[in-house]
Motif scaffolding. Structure first.
Motif, PDB file in Angstrom:
ATOM      1  N   ALA A  66     -51.332 -14.037  -8.294  1.00  0.00           N
ATOM      2  CA  ALA A  66     -51.790 -14.618  -8.751  1.00  0.00           C
ATOM      3  C   ALA A  66     -51.337 -15.683  -9.831  1.00  0.00           C
ATOM      4  CB  ALA A  66     -52.180 -13.729  -9.948  1.00  0.00           C
ATOM      5  N   ASP A  67     -49.565 -16.204  -9.569  1.00  0.00           N
ATOM      6  CA  ASP A  67     -49.543 -17.367  -9.693  1.00  0.00           C
ATOM      7  C   ASP A  67     -49.318 -19.149  -8.716  1.00  0.00           C
ATOM      8  OD1 ASP A  67     -47.170 -16.829  -9.944  1.00  0.00           O
ATOM      9  OD2 ASP A  67     -46.762 -16.375 -11.731  1.00  0.00           O
ATOM     10  N   CYS A  68     -48.511 -18.483  -8.088  1.00  0.00           N
ATOM     11  CA  CYS A  68     -47.963 -18.430  -6.656  1.00  0.00           C
ATOM     12  C   CYS A  68     -46.890 -19.806  -7.285  1.00  0.00           C
ATOM     13  CB  CYS A  68     -49.143 -19.533  -6.108  1.00  0.00           C
ATOM     14  SG  CYS A  68     -49.113 -20.137  -4.176  1.00  0.00           S
ATOM     15  N   SER A  69     -46.239 -19.246  -8.144  1.00  0.00           N
ATOM     16  CA  SER A  69     -45.439 -19.581  -9.172  1.00  0.00           C
ATOM     17  C   SER A  69     -43.802 -19.986  -8.031  1.00  0.00           C
ATOM     18  CB  SER A  69     -45.007 -19.322 -10.461  1.00  0.00           C
ATOM     19  OG  SER A  69     -43.994 -19.277 -10.720  1.00  0.00           O
ATOM     20  N   LEU A  70     -43.839 -21.131  -8.013  1.00  0.00           N
ATOM     21  CA  LEU A  70     -41.588 -21.119  -6.820  1.00  0.00           C
ATOM     22  C   LEU A  70     -40.596 -20.719  -8.607  1.00  0.00           C
ATOM     23  CD1 LEU A  70     -42.346 -24.035  -5.036  1.00  0.00           C
ATOM     24  CD2 LEU A  70     -42.926 -22.389  -4.328  1.00  0.00           C
ATOM     25  N   THR A  71     -41.208 -19.685  -7.882  1.00  0.00           N
ATOM     26  CA  THR A  71     -39.565 -18.473  -8.997  1.00  0.00           C
ATOM     27  C   THR A  71     -39.228 -17.527  -8.009  1.00  0.00           C
ATOM     28  OG1 THR A  71     -41.619 -18.446 -11.000  1.00  0.00           O
ATOM     29  CG2 THR A  71     -39.386 -17.297 -11.418  1.00  0.00           C
ATOM     30  N   HIS A  72     -37.963 -17.465  -8.396  1.00  0.00           N
ATOM     31  CA  HIS A  72     -37.142 -16.447  -7.942  1.00  0.00           C
ATOM     32  C   HIS A  72     -37.261 -15.428  -7.928  1.00  0.00           C
ATOM     33  CE1 HIS A  72     -34.792 -19.502  -4.747  1.00  0.00           C
ATOM     34  NE2 HIS A  72     -35.427 -20.410  -5.780  1.00  0.00           N
ATOM     35  N   SER A  73     -37.003 -14.369  -7.306  1.00  0.00           N
ATOM     36  CA  SER A  73     -36.601 -12.919  -7.301  1.00  0.00           C
ATOM     37  C   SER A  73     -35.680 -12.244  -8.571  1.00  0.00           C
ATOM     38  CB  SER A  73     -36.980 -12.245  -5.938  1.00  0.00           C
ATOM     39  OG  SER A  73     -35.876 -12.173  -5.285  1.00  0.00           O
ATOM     40  N   ASN A  74     -34.873 -13.176  -7.969  1.00  0.00           N
ATOM     41  CA  ASN A  74     -33.135 -12.542  -8.614  1.00  0.00           C
ATOM     42  C   ASN A  74     -32.714 -11.076  -8.154  1.00  0.00           C
ATOM     43  OD1 ASN A  74     -32.631 -15.352  -9.840  1.00  0.00           O
ATOM     44  ND2 ASN A  74     -34.348 -14.457 -11.433  1.00  0.00           N
ATOM     45  N   GLY A  75     -33.446 -11.336  -6.675  1.00  0.00           N
ATOM     46  CA  GLY A  75     -32.569 -10.005  -6.471  1.00  0.00           C
ATOM     47  C   GLY A  75     -31.269  -9.829  -5.680  1.00  0.00           C
ATOM     48  N   GLN A  76     -31.099  -9.225  -4.198  1.00  0.00           N
ATOM     49  CA  GLN A  76     -30.002  -8.641  -3.724  1.00  0.00           C
ATOM     50  C   GLN A  76     -29.934 -10.009  -2.589  1.00  0.00           C
ATOM     51  OE1 GLN A  76     -32.690  -6.166  -3.887  1.00  0.00           O
ATOM     52  NE2 GLN A  76     -31.844  -5.065  -1.886  1.00  0.00           N
ATOM     53  N   TYR A  77     -30.582 -10.113  -2.431  1.00  0.00           N
ATOM     54  CA  TYR A  77     -30.745 -11.029  -1.174  1.00  0.00           C
ATOM     55  C   TYR A  77     -30.996 -12.473  -1.555  1.00  0.00           C
ATOM     56  CZ  TYR A  77     -32.547  -6.990   0.899  1.00  0.00           C
ATOM     57  OH  TYR A  77     -32.741  -5.627   1.041  1.00  0.00           O
ATOM     58  N   GLY A  78     -30.223 -13.457  -0.123  1.00  0.00           N
ATOM     59  CA  GLY A  78     -30.690 -15.027  -0.332  1.00  0.00           C
ATOM     60  C   GLY A  78     -32.088 -15.389  -0.286  1.00  0.00           C
ATOM     61  N   GLU A  79     -32.765 -16.391  -1.106  1.00  0.00           N
ATOM     62  CA  GLU A  79     -34.082 -16.766  -1.251  1.00  0.00           C
ATOM     63  C   GLU A  79     -34.405 -17.862  -1.047  1.00  0.00           C
ATOM     64  OE1 GLU A  79     -37.095 -13.950  -3.522  1.00  0.00           O
ATOM     65  OE2 GLU A  79     -36.316 -15.453  -4.626  1.00  0.00           O
ATOM     66  N   ASN A  80     -35.368 -18.413   0.048  1.00  0.00           N
ATOM     67  CA  ASN A  80     -35.656 -19.544  -0.112  1.00  0.00           C
ATOM     68  C   ASN A  80     -37.300 -20.007  -0.216  1.00  0.00           C
ATOM     69  OD1 ASN A  80     -33.757 -21.387   0.289  1.00  0.00           O
ATOM     70  ND2 ASN A  80     -33.910 -21.266   2.996  1.00  0.00           N
ATOM     71  N   LEU A  81     -38.489 -20.394  -1.719  1.00  0.00           N
ATOM     72  CA  LEU A  81     -39.384 -20.506  -1.387  1.00  0.00           C
ATOM     73  C   LEU A  81     -39.815 -21.564  -1.335  1.00  0.00           C
ATOM     74  CD1 LEU A  81     -39.217 -18.805  -4.795  1.00  0.00           C
ATOM     75  CD2 LEU A  81     -39.353 -17.040  -3.077  1.00  0.00           C
ATOM     76  N   ALA A  82     -40.735 -21.819  -0.706  1.00  0.00           N
ATOM     77  CA  ALA A  82     -42.127 -23.175  -0.583  1.00  0.00           C
ATOM     78  C   ALA A  82     -43.456 -22.432  -1.022  1.00  0.00           C
ATOM     79  CB  ALA A  82     -42.197 -23.393   0.469  1.00  0.00           C
ATOM     80  N   LYS A  83     -44.569 -23.703  -0.696  1.00  0.00           N
ATOM     81  CA  LYS A  83     -46.500 -23.088  -0.871  1.00  0.00           C
ATOM     82  C   LYS A  83     -46.296 -24.384  -0.678  1.00  0.00           C
ATOM     83  CE  LYS A  83     -46.510 -24.611  -5.882  1.00  0.00           C
ATOM     84  NZ  LYS A  83     -47.622 -24.038  -7.535  1.00  0.00           N
ATOM     85  N   GLY A  84     -48.036 -24.424  -0.251  1.00  0.00           N
ATOM     86  CA  GLY A  84     -48.690 -25.318   0.349  1.00  0.00           C
ATOM     87  C   GLY A  84     -49.942 -25.191  -0.142  1.00  0.00           C
ATOM     88  N   SER A  85     -50.896 -25.796   0.251  1.00  0.00           N
ATOM     89  CA  SER A  85     -52.002 -26.130  -0.026  1.00  0.00           C
ATOM     90  C   SER A  85     -52.653 -25.990   0.742  1.00  0.00           C
ATOM     91  CB  SER A  85     -52.740 -27.596  -1.427  1.00  0.00           C
ATOM     92  OG  SER A  85     -52.593 -28.562  -0.648  1.00  0.00           O
ATOM     93  N   SER A  86     -52.346 -26.324   2.111  1.00  0.00           N
ATOM     94  CA  SER A  86     -53.621 -25.859   3.379  1.00  0.00           C
ATOM     95  C   SER A  86     -53.619 -24.725   4.124  1.00  0.00           C
ATOM     96  CB  SER A  86     -53.155 -26.773   4.103  1.00  0.00           C
ATOM     97  OG  SER A  86     -53.823 -26.682   5.847  1.00  0.00           O
ATOM     98  N   SER A  87     -54.206 -24.152   5.166  1.00  0.00           N
ATOM     99  CA  SER A  87     -54.136 -23.024   5.717  1.00  0.00           C
ATOM    100  C   SER A  87     -52.416 -23.882   7.527  1.00  0.00           C
ATOM    101  CB  SER A  87     -55.012 -22.653   7.019  1.00  0.00           C
ATOM    102  OG  SER A  87     -55.537 -23.366   7.201  1.00  0.00           O
ATOM    103  N   THR A  88     -52.754 -25.054   7.579  1.00  0.00           N
ATOM    104  CA  THR A  88     -51.493 -24.831   7.921  1.00  0.00           C
ATOM    105  C   THR A  88     -50.070 -25.480   7.610  1.00  0.00           C
ATOM    106  OG1 THR A  88     -52.045 -27.682   7.512  1.00  0.00           O
ATOM    107  CG2 THR A  88     -53.487 -27.091   9.248  1.00  0.00           C
ATOM    108  N   PHE A  89     -50.041 -24.531   6.515  1.00  0.00           N
ATOM    109  CA  PHE A  89     -48.759 -24.520   5.617  1.00  0.00           C
ATOM    110  C   PHE A  89     -48.540 -23.104   6.571  1.00  0.00           C
ATOM    111  CE2 PHE A  89     -45.222 -23.316   2.286  1.00  0.00           C
ATOM    112  CZ  PHE A  89     -44.988 -24.765   2.927  1.00  0.00           C
ATOM    113  N   THR A  90     -47.447 -23.078   7.605  1.00  0.00           N
ATOM    114  CA  THR A  90     -47.070 -22.283   8.375  1.00  0.00           C
ATOM    115  C   THR A  90     -45.652 -21.836   8.674  1.00  0.00           C
ATOM    116  OG1 THR A  90     -46.728 -23.159   9.983  1.00  0.00           O
ATOM    117  CG2 THR A  90     -48.997 -22.650  10.334  1.00  0.00           C
TER     118      THR A  90
END
Length: 162
Positions: A66-90
């Motif tokens: 709903a928001d595509c926010s780069l907000t970490h989950s703060n769960g039990q795992y390490g985490e990297n987040l990213a977002k891109g505006s194109s379907s080529t963001f693979t």
């Protein structure tokens, strides 16, 4: 009356091929290959795909649609987040963003340099991380959200990634 059948079929076929091509670049193996290439460069063993970690990643990615926010989950795992505006963001494009931080990591000081970010990179190559799970979803704003989660988590203060 039959003049529109052929162009319509061609459009449907091209759309189908684009969907397949895009999805073909976002498989678990695509995520693994991108990570393991970076890890091999510093002599760190390969990650393996883990379905539990991948399920966690997918659940979290779906919660960010709903928001595509780069907000970490703060769960039990390490985490990297990213977002891109194109379907080529693979898968490859997202991992490349993280690995491109490599020049900003100084092994001699075990810190990021020049005020730049490098902790995404160090998580990718964190020696104690052995399992990977990633997810890529399209947000309601049409952007693409990617999360990769790592078991065991990395980036422990005072510890070297490799």
């Amino acid at each position: 009356m039959n003049t529109f059948k052929t162009p319509s079929l061609i459009i449907v076929a091209i759309s189908f091929l684009l969907i397949i091509a895009t999805n073909a670049q976002n498989t678990p193996q695509d995520f693994l290959n991108a990570h393991n290439t970076a890890r091999a460069q510093v002599g760190v063993p390969n990650l393996v795909w883990d379905s539990a970690v991948a399920t966690y990643a997918l659940n979290y990615a779906n919660s960010r649609k709903a928001d595509c926010s780069l907000t970490h989950s703060n769960g039990q795992y390490g985490e990297n987040l990213a977002k891109g505006s194109s379907s080529t963001f693979t898968a490859l494009a997202s991992v490349k963003l993280w690995v491109d931080e490599k020049p900003y990591y100084s092994y001699s000081t075990n810190n990021c340099t020049g005020g730049k970010q490098c902790l995404h990179y160090t998580q990718v190559v964190w020696r104690d991380s052995t399992k990977l799970g990633c997810a890529r979803v399209q947000c309601t704003n049409t952007w693409w959200f990617v999360t990769c989660n790592y078991d065991a988590p990395g980036n422990w203060i005072g510890e070297y990634p490799y």
